[in-house]
Design an enzyme around this catalytic site. Structure first.
Site, PDB file in Angstrom:
ATOM      1  N   HIS A   1     -29.848  41.888  14.503  1.00 25.08           N
ATOM      2  CA  HIS A   1     -30.060  40.950  13.394  1.00 25.08           C
ATOM      3  C   HIS A   1     -28.891  40.095  13.164  1.00 25.08           C
ATOM      4  O   HIS A   1     -28.191  40.298  12.033  1.00 25.08           O
ATOM      5  CB  HIS A   1     -30.279  41.797  12.089  1.00 25.08           C
ATOM      6  CG  HIS A   1     -29.151  42.992  11.514  1.00 25.08           C
ATOM      7  ND1 HIS A   1     -27.837  42.677  11.565  1.00 25.08           N
ATOM      8  CD2 HIS A   1     -29.320  44.193  11.406  1.00 25.08           C
ATOM      9  CE1 HIS A   1     -27.331  43.907  11.376  1.00 25.08           C
ATOM     10  NE2 HIS A   1     -28.212  44.814  10.859  1.00 25.08           N
TER      11      HIS A   1
ATOM     12  N   HIS B   1     -30.990  57.898   7.697  1.00 24.59           N
ATOM     13  CA  HIS B   1     -30.888  56.289   7.147  1.00 24.59           C
ATOM     14  C   HIS B   1     -32.328  55.706   7.590  1.00 24.59           C
ATOM     15  O   HIS B   1     -32.751  55.847   8.654  1.00 24.59           O
ATOM     16  CB  HIS B   1     -29.816  55.812   8.024  1.00 24.59           C
ATOM     17  CG  HIS B   1     -29.682  54.329   7.644  1.00 24.59           C
ATOM     18  ND1 HIS B   1     -29.764  53.865   6.686  1.00 24.59           N
ATOM     19  CD2 HIS B   1     -28.936  53.486   8.437  1.00 24.59           C
ATOM     20  CE1 HIS B   1     -29.489  52.507   6.732  1.00 24.59           C
ATOM     21  NE2 HIS B   1     -28.811  52.218   8.109  1.00 24.59           N
TER      22      HIS B   1
ATOM     23  N   GLU C   1     -32.978  52.401   7.859  1.00 23.72           N
ATOM     24  CA  GLU C   1     -32.801  51.085   8.331  1.00 23.72           C
ATOM     25  C   GLU C   1     -33.740  51.173   9.569  1.00 23.72           C
ATOM     26  O   GLU C   1     -33.812  52.219  10.403  1.00 23.72           O
ATOM     27  CB  GLU C   1     -31.821  50.388   8.637  1.00 23.72           C
ATOM     28  CG  GLU C   1     -31.633  49.015   9.111  1.00 23.72           C
ATOM     29  CD  GLU C   1     -30.490  48.455   8.982  1.00 23.72           C
ATOM     30  OE1 GLU C   1     -29.095  48.946   8.727  1.00 23.72           O
ATOM     31  OE2 GLU C   1     -30.274  47.015   9.337  1.00 23.72           O
TER      32      GLU C   1
ATOM     33  N   ASP D   1     -33.735  50.333  12.553  1.00 25.09           N
ATOM     34  CA  ASP D   1     -33.411  50.662  13.924  1.00 25.09           C
ATOM     35  C   ASP D   1     -33.558  52.142  14.178  1.00 25.09           C
ATOM     36  O   ASP D   1     -33.527  52.779  15.417  1.00 25.09           O
ATOM     37  CB  ASP D   1     -32.172  50.148  14.451  1.00 25.09           C
ATOM     38  CG  ASP D   1     -31.056  50.387  13.313  1.00 25.09           C
ATOM     39  OD1 ASP D   1     -31.555  50.375  12.082  1.00 25.09           O
ATOM     40  OD2 ASP D   1     -29.731  50.398  13.730  1.00 25.09           O
TER      41      ASP D   1
ATOM     42  N   HIS E   1     -24.138  52.660   5.060  1.00 25.96           N
ATOM     43  CA  HIS E   1     -23.876  51.531   4.443  1.00 25.96           C
ATOM     44  C   HIS E   1     -24.981  50.979   3.712  1.00 25.96           C
ATOM     45  O   HIS E   1     -25.041  49.868   3.311  1.00 25.96           O
ATOM     46  CB  HIS E   1     -23.652  50.187   5.612  1.00 25.96           C
ATOM     47  CG  HIS E   1     -24.624  50.041   6.673  1.00 25.96           C
ATOM     48  ND1 HIS E   1     -25.096  48.763   6.779  1.00 25.96           N
ATOM     49  CD2 HIS E   1     -25.674  50.717   7.268  1.00 25.96           C
ATOM     50  CE1 HIS E   1     -25.939  48.729   7.776  1.00 25.96           C
ATOM     51  NE2 HIS E   1     -26.453  50.089   7.855  1.00 25.96           N
TER      52      HIS E   1
ATOM     53  N   ASP F   1     -24.983  55.751  10.730  1.00 23.36           N
ATOM     54  CA  ASP F   1     -24.226  54.442  11.439  1.00 23.36           C
ATOM     55  C   ASP F   1     -22.952  54.828  11.350  1.00 23.36           C
ATOM     56  O   ASP F   1     -22.081  53.899  12.224  1.00 23.36           O
ATOM     57  CB  ASP F   1     -24.447  53.216  10.431  1.00 23.36           C
ATOM     58  CG  ASP F   1     -25.866  52.806  10.704  1.00 23.36           C
ATOM     59  OD1 ASP F   1     -26.421  52.964  11.994  1.00 23.36           O
ATOM     60  OD2 ASP F   1     -26.495  52.096   9.695  1.00 23.36           O
TER      61      ASP F   1
ATOM     62  N   TYR G   1     -17.910  46.655  15.280  1.00 21.91           N
ATOM     63  CA  TYR G   1     -18.800  47.206  14.739  1.00 21.91           C
ATOM     64  C   TYR G   1     -18.363  47.315  13.136  1.00 21.91           C
ATOM     65  O   TYR G   1     -19.464  46.948  12.047  1.00 21.91           O
ATOM     66  CB  TYR G   1     -19.414  48.582  15.237  1.00 21.91           C
ATOM     67  CG  TYR G   1     -20.362  49.464  14.526  1.00 21.91           C
ATOM     68  CD1 TYR G   1     -21.535  49.583  15.167  1.00 21.91           C
ATOM     69  CD2 TYR G   1     -20.224  50.212  13.427  1.00 21.91           C
ATOM     70  CE1 TYR G   1     -22.700  50.103  14.776  1.00 21.91           C
ATOM     71  CE2 TYR G   1     -21.202  50.972  13.057  1.00 21.91           C
ATOM     72  CZ  TYR G   1     -22.257  51.168  13.586  1.00 21.91           C
ATOM     73  OH  TYR G   1     -23.498  51.957  13.175  1.00 21.91           O
TER      74      TYR G   1
ATOM     75  N   HIS H   1     -25.265  55.315  16.770  1.00 24.53           N
ATOM     76  CA  HIS H   1     -25.226  54.165  17.707  1.00 24.53           C
ATOM     77  C   HIS H   1     -23.940  54.689  18.625  1.00 24.53           C
ATOM     78  O   HIS H   1     -22.631  55.015  18.038  1.00 24.53           O
ATOM     79  CB  HIS H   1     -25.068  52.862  17.081  1.00 24.53           C
ATOM     80  CG  HIS H   1     -26.007  52.284  16.444  1.00 24.53           C
ATOM     81  ND1 HIS H   1     -27.307  51.817  16.954  1.00 24.53           N
ATOM     82  CD2 HIS H   1     -26.221  52.171  14.997  1.00 24.53           C
ATOM     83  CE1 HIS H   1     -27.993  51.496  15.750  1.00 24.53           C
ATOM     84  NE2 HIS H   1     -27.489  51.719  14.803  1.00 24.53           N
TER      85      HIS H   1
HETATM   86 FE1  FEO Z   1     -27.974  50.609   9.298  1.00 19.17          FE
HETATM   87 FE2  FEO Z   1     -28.069  51.272  12.637  1.00 19.17          FE
HETATM   88  O1  FEO Z   1     -28.733  51.038  11.061  1.00 19.17           O
END
Ligand code: FEO
Length: 394
Positions: free
Chosen positions: A23, A77, A79, A81, A143, A162, A190, A223
């Site tokens: 993104h 989370h 999001e 991904d 986040h 994250d 990051y 991640h």
């Molecule tokens: Fe906030 Fe890895 O997504």
């Protein structure tokens, strides 16, 4: 293949080797989407992956257990991904019970349908898995509003979503299997691009972890690599960055039309380096904004240069400033410079933006008509000296 973190606990995520744009954040080393499988009386999956990688995740789970035997899915989370594979996963395995934070419930239903069944958990809640207990800790706005950590006290293992992540694809799953410089570069980048503006909330989260006396000997983020060698080190780095600690380093970042603003950048660079201060020169068209923000994060000084084009900022400089105003790096001395032909508004636009971010701005910025002459060069030396003095005081 799946990888054991501890006895009965496995990484079953996916490696996105070829991802180069997350993104808008440039991921030169790719990325991973980490899912974790806990084998206990209640078989539990922590998070899913990005939708195209569902098959990869299921293949890894099948190396350990039939996915139909999974009892619980924890969504730390929402999001995409991490959650975009979730509806397909639940379609294949409808008996899995889904848990998330209360803040996540609305987002999950908006994304995947109001009939999605999900049970909300909150800080202090615990799920008995068998011989282990999964505890939850909401971390709102670290986040996203829905963000949550999960923690296994019996294993001293924190699933930090994250938090403490890095965008790095590789064959190594643990911090001691990746070259340290590469890993810390990606960790800093990051943090700089996702979390800089959330510093007070990160401080609050770290405080909560301390108050709850969570014993942590492994951190498994969503991640990148798992921190097992020295998880305290990465917590300390987050503590330093969220207190805006910076080192004696100056980032000079600019764009240029006919190399006049570039010449100004080099005059600043030479003076700063001559004073024994670490400096980075980054032309914006050659360095992605996400890399520039990575360097700015731990720099005490930042100097931004732009030519004036059509009475405006050069567009690439405007892009960087827009991004910086969102991320709001703090505790920095800052200055502006730039060349112009006949109007020269760009430098004041930079000064105004740096003041809006609430940096310690040295005024006025330095403008040079066409090419810096002796008087304008002297102003650049004065600007460099002012930055040097403040950086050395810190
Ligand atoms: Fe906030 Fe890895 O997504």
């Amino acid at each position: 293949m799946s990888v054991a973190l501890k006895e009965g606990i496995y990484w079953v995520g996916a490696v996105d080797w070829n991802l180069r744009d997350f993104h808008g954040y440039i991921t030169g080393r790719g990325a991973t989407y980490n899912s974790y499988l806990i084998i206990d009386e209640k078989v539990t999956l922590i998070d899913t992956v990005k939708e195209p990688f569902l098959g990869e995740m299921l293949d890894r789970i099948r190396q350990i257990i039939d996915p139909a035997k999974i009892d619980y899915l924890i969504c730390n989370h929402i999001e995409k991904d991490h959650s975009s594979a979730l509806p397909q996963f639940l379609h294949h395995f409808p008996n899995v019970k889904l848990f998330s934070s209360k803040m996540a419930v609305n987002g999950l239903k908006k994304y995947y349908g109001q009939d999605l069944e999900v049970e909300a958990v909150k800080t202090g809640d615990a799920l008995q898995l068998g011989k282990r207990t999964l505890q939850f800790l909401e971390t709102p706005m670290v986040h996203w509003p829905d963000s949550m950590f999960s923690y296994l006290p019996e294993e001293k293992l924190l699933f930090s979503m994250d938090g403490f992540g890095q965008h790095i694809a590789g064959s190594g799953r643990f911090d001691d299997e990746v070259e340290e410089g590469e890993l810390l570069f990606e960790l800093r980048k990051y943090y700089a691009n996702l979390l800089t503006h959330l510093a007070p909330l990160i401080q609050a989260t770290l405080k909560k972890v301390t108050e709850l006396k969570l014993e942590i000997d492994m951190i498994a983020p969503s991640h990148g690599v798992i921190w097992r060698k020295d998880p305290g080190k990465v917590i300390k780095l987050y503590d330093e960055w969220s207190q805006h600690e910076a080192k004696q380093k100056v980032v000079i970042t600019y764009d240029t039309m006919w190399k006049s603003t570039e010449k100004m950048a080099h005059i600043l660079l030479e003076n700063i380096v001559a004073a024994g201060i670490e400096a980075k020169l980054m032309k914006i068209r050659e360095n992605h904004r996400s890399d520039i923000m990575g360097e700015i994060l731990d720099a005490r000084g930042v100097l931004i240069g732009s030519p004036t084009l059509h009475r405006q900022l050069f567009p690439t400089v405007a892009d960087l400033l827009c991004y910086m105003k969102g991320l709001k790096p703090q505790n920095k001395v800052a200055g502006a410079f730039g060349s112009y032909g006949w109007s020269g508004e760009a430098v004041q636009f930079i000064v105004d933006d740096l003041k809006e971010i609430k940096l310690d701005v040295i005024e006025p910025g330095v403008r040079a008509a066409y090419l810096p002459d002796d008087a304008e060069t002297a102003q650049l030396v004065d600007l460099a000296n002012a930055v040097i003095q403040k950086v050395k005081q810190s």
